[in-house]
Design an enzyme around this catalytic site. Structure first.
Site, PDB file in Angstrom:
ATOM      1  N   SER A 322       0.830  -1.206   0.000  1.00 41.98           N
ATOM      2  CA  SER A 322       0.000   0.000   0.000  1.00 41.98           C
ATOM      3  C   SER A 322       0.864   1.256   0.000  1.00 41.98           C
ATOM      4  O   SER A 322       0.588   2.223  -0.718  1.00 41.98           O
ATOM      5  CB  SER A 322      -0.924   0.006   1.221  1.00 41.98           C
ATOM      6  OG  SER A 322      -1.679   1.198   1.277  1.00 41.98           O
ATOM      7  N   TRP A 325       2.361   1.577  -3.407  1.00 46.55           N
ATOM      8  CA  TRP A 325       1.348   2.006  -4.373  1.00 46.55           C
ATOM      9  C   TRP A 325       1.276   3.525  -4.457  1.00 46.55           C
ATOM     10  O   TRP A 325       1.047   4.092  -5.525  1.00 46.55           O
ATOM     11  CB  TRP A 325      -0.028   1.449  -3.962  1.00 46.55           C
ATOM     12  CG  TRP A 325      -1.155   1.853  -4.883  1.00 46.55           C
ATOM     13  CD1 TRP A 325      -1.594   1.192  -5.983  1.00 46.55           C
ATOM     14  CD2 TRP A 325      -1.990   3.014  -4.756  1.00 46.55           C
ATOM     15  NE1 TRP A 325      -2.654   1.872  -6.560  1.00 46.55           N
ATOM     16  CE2 TRP A 325      -2.905   2.999  -5.820  1.00 46.55           C
ATOM     17  CE3 TRP A 325      -2.050   4.081  -3.844  1.00 46.55           C
ATOM     18  CZ2 TRP A 325      -3.874   3.985  -6.006  1.00 46.55           C
ATOM     19  CZ3 TRP A 325      -3.003   5.070  -4.032  1.00 46.55           C
ATOM     20  CH2 TRP A 325      -3.902   5.013  -5.088  1.00 46.55           C
ATOM     21  N   HIS A 326       1.486   4.182  -3.312  1.00 42.21           N
ATOM     22  CA  HIS A 326       1.360   5.634  -3.278  1.00 42.21           C
ATOM     23  C   HIS A 326       2.513   6.356  -3.967  1.00 42.21           C
ATOM     24  O   HIS A 326       2.352   7.519  -4.360  1.00 42.21           O
ATOM     25  CB  HIS A 326       1.243   6.121  -1.831  1.00 42.21           C
ATOM     26  CG  HIS A 326      -0.109   5.887  -1.240  1.00 42.21           C
ATOM     27  ND1 HIS A 326      -0.475   4.685  -0.660  1.00 42.21           N
ATOM     28  CD2 HIS A 326      -1.206   6.683  -1.153  1.00 42.21           C
ATOM     29  CE1 HIS A 326      -1.713   4.771  -0.231  1.00 42.21           C
ATOM     30  NE2 HIS A 326      -2.185   5.957  -0.516  1.00 42.21           N
ATOM     31  N   GLY A 327       3.632   5.720  -4.118  1.00 42.97           N
ATOM     32  CA  GLY A 327       4.723   6.406  -4.797  1.00 42.97           C
ATOM     33  C   GLY A 327       6.024   5.631  -4.755  1.00 42.97           C
ATOM     34  O   GLY A 327       6.239   4.783  -3.884  1.00 42.97           O
ATOM     35  N   PHE A 476      -0.334   9.941  -7.929  1.00 41.28           N
ATOM     36  CA  PHE A 476      -0.273   8.496  -7.714  1.00 41.28           C
ATOM     37  C   PHE A 476      -1.006   7.736  -8.815  1.00 41.28           C
ATOM     38  O   PHE A 476      -0.971   6.528  -8.823  1.00 41.28           O
ATOM     39  CB  PHE A 476      -0.888   8.142  -6.347  1.00 41.28           C
ATOM     40  CG  PHE A 476      -0.291   8.922  -5.213  1.00 41.28           C
ATOM     41  CD1 PHE A 476       1.086   9.101  -5.154  1.00 41.28           C
ATOM     42  CD2 PHE A 476      -1.080   9.470  -4.225  1.00 41.28           C
ATOM     43  CE1 PHE A 476       1.661   9.818  -4.111  1.00 41.28           C
ATOM     44  CE2 PHE A 476      -0.517  10.185  -3.179  1.00 41.28           C
ATOM     45  CZ  PHE A 476       0.851  10.369  -3.129  1.00 41.28           C
TER      46      PHE A 476
END
Length: 476
Positions: A322, A325-327, A476
């Protein structure tokens, strides 16, 4: 094209009128019109990446049709693998190629070797993480036979590219949104008024709360060496409200805009800063992403089944993914790690509590236990946001070090008036904590007074809006 711009204020009314009064003869014409509008909406960012959305849609639509009649398990797995490779491969190349290359290089530096692998100047397509996960959920659900694949290509392409939630979610499931493109749609006054209220709430969160917070946050994080510990802590608090107002505001506008077009999107935020622990926080924050990881990563890994060690392993994997996933930055990975730790600790000590009810329902003020739980959770979330906001891990650590000194107990150099605004907003959320949205006001039966409140919010948006800031989650 931003929701909070004149461009969108011109674009959407035109779409609305044409959609309901010109293209309302059939579902086919409405879907075709929505695809054209959605592709135009996305092209306003960068038309060169329209091919990616089209390609991703075409691949998953084709895979779904293949899976419909294929019974051989090896062939079904191969088809699913094609979808995974195409979607995750595209996402990995555009978002993580340079990140992995640079970290690969650093590993060799540790052993005294110097490599000079080629990095690329890659422009990240806006919203790629959102629509990639949305199309993946379709093929995975079809593969697992949870849903029937569609033969209606027009409806499927409209489902993937639907402009209200295309670039920053909610990450919709085909089981919820796709049937709405297959069925006829009629204008419903109640749904439209609810949509308008959500748009007003979203614009207030974005333009009044988030954008004003951003002015303070940008200055404090850029010059953290020159500020006291109390000011740095307030900078983190302001960022907590910035990212909440920014992202939940976008979601509210997206859901409201979709309602005006006859669609129901899933709720993406549910008053997360009233959470009593980190577990509850993640049931209220970015719900479409947390449930996606739950259903497609956590449960397939074993979920809560198995030993305590296996459950902890599964949670760590989910939260690290997670974060990533954001960066493509270690700051996001550490941010995910922090959340994982505070969710796992109660499990280790057998003290986990699952909150599935509204806090202190029927009470005007929270109990001391609830107040301390909410405050403690908010503090952990806020300090973790420092890693999310910082440019590097070093930057985040120095910022936190700046908070932890004697100057923490001095008066912060931030607007006391705006702090009261934030406190007042949280009081409104507390009062409305059992409502579907903040503008449901059964306690105000006098209609003119409710209308006055709506116009007052619009006035606040127009008068107190700060300089427009880009939506944070567009990166994102």
């Amino acid at each position: 094209m931003l929701f909070n711009t004149v461009d969108f204020a011109v674009f959407f009314p035109i779409v609305f009128l044409l959609y309901w009064f010109v293209f309302n003869k059939s579902v086919w014409s409405q879907n075709g019109f929505l695809i054209l509008c959605s592709y135009f909406f996305y092209a306003c960012w960068d038309w060169r990446f329209l091919g990616l959305i089209f390609f991703s849609s075409a691949v998953d639509f084709t895979v779904g049709k293949f899976l419909k009649n294929e019974t051989r398990q090896s062939h079904r797995k191969a088809a699913l693998l094609v979808s995974l490779l195409v979607n995750l491969g595209t996402l990995g190349f555009f978002k993580y190629y340079n990140f992995f290359i640079e970290n690969f290089q650093q590993v060799f530096v540790l052993f005294g070797k110097t490599l000079e692998p080629a990095t690329l100047q890659i422009l990240l397509p806006v919203g790629i993480s959102f629509y990639t996960f949305q199309t993946l959920s379709y093929t995975i659900d079809v593969y697992l036979k949870k849903i029937e694949p569609t033969n209606n290509g027009l409806a499927f392409f409209a489902f993937v590219s639907f402009f209200p939630q295309l670039v920053a979610g909610p990450i919709e499931r085909a089981s919820n949104l796709l049937p709405q493109f297959l069925n006829s749609r009629t204008f419903k006054y109640h749904k439209a008024t609810t949509g308008l209220k959500l748009i007003v709430i979203g614009l207030f969160k974005k333009m009044v709360i988030a954008d004003n917070c951003a002015l303070v946050v940008n200055e404090i994080f850029s010059n953290y060496q020159n500020h006291s510990g109390s000011t740095l802590l307030m900078g983190a608090v302001f960022f907590a409200f910035q990212i909440y107002g920014d992202f939940s505001g976008y979601s509210d506008i997206a859901i409201g805009t979709a309602k005006l077009l006859g669609f129901d999107l899933m709720k993406n935020f549910n008053l997360p800063y009233l959470s009593r622990n980190l577990r509850e926080f993640w049931s209220r924050w970015h719900i479409s992403l947390s449930t996606w990881f739950r259903d497609y990563v956590y449960i397939p890994l074993g979920g809560n089944r198995g030993s305590k060690t296996q459950v902890i392993r599964n949670l760590f994997i989910v939260f690290l993914l997670s974060g990533l996933w954001h960066g493509a930055n270690w700051t996001f990975v550490i941010w995910g790690f922090i959340h994982a730790v505070f969710i796992i600790l109660p499990i280790l000590f057998n003290r986990q509590t699952n909150y599935n009810h509204v806090a202190n329902l029927g009470r005007v003020f929270p109990t001391l236990t609830t107040a301390f739980s909410i405050a403690g959770t908010f503090l952990i979330v806020t300090l973790a946001w420092v890693f999310f906001r910082a440019e590097t891990v070093t930057h985040a650590l120095l910022y936190l070090q700046g908070i932890a000194n004697r100057s923490l107990f001095t008066m912060p150099a931030v607007s006391k008036g705006f702090l009261l605004v934030l406190l007042g907003y949280m009081c409104v959320e507390w009062v409305q904590r059992d409502k579907k949205h903040l503008l449901i006001m059964p306690c105000i039966p006098y209609k003119p007074l409710r209308i006055f409140i709506y116009y007052l919010l619009v006035f606040c948006i127009l008068y107190f809006a700060a300089d427009a800031q880009p939506f944070i989650y567009f990166q994102f």
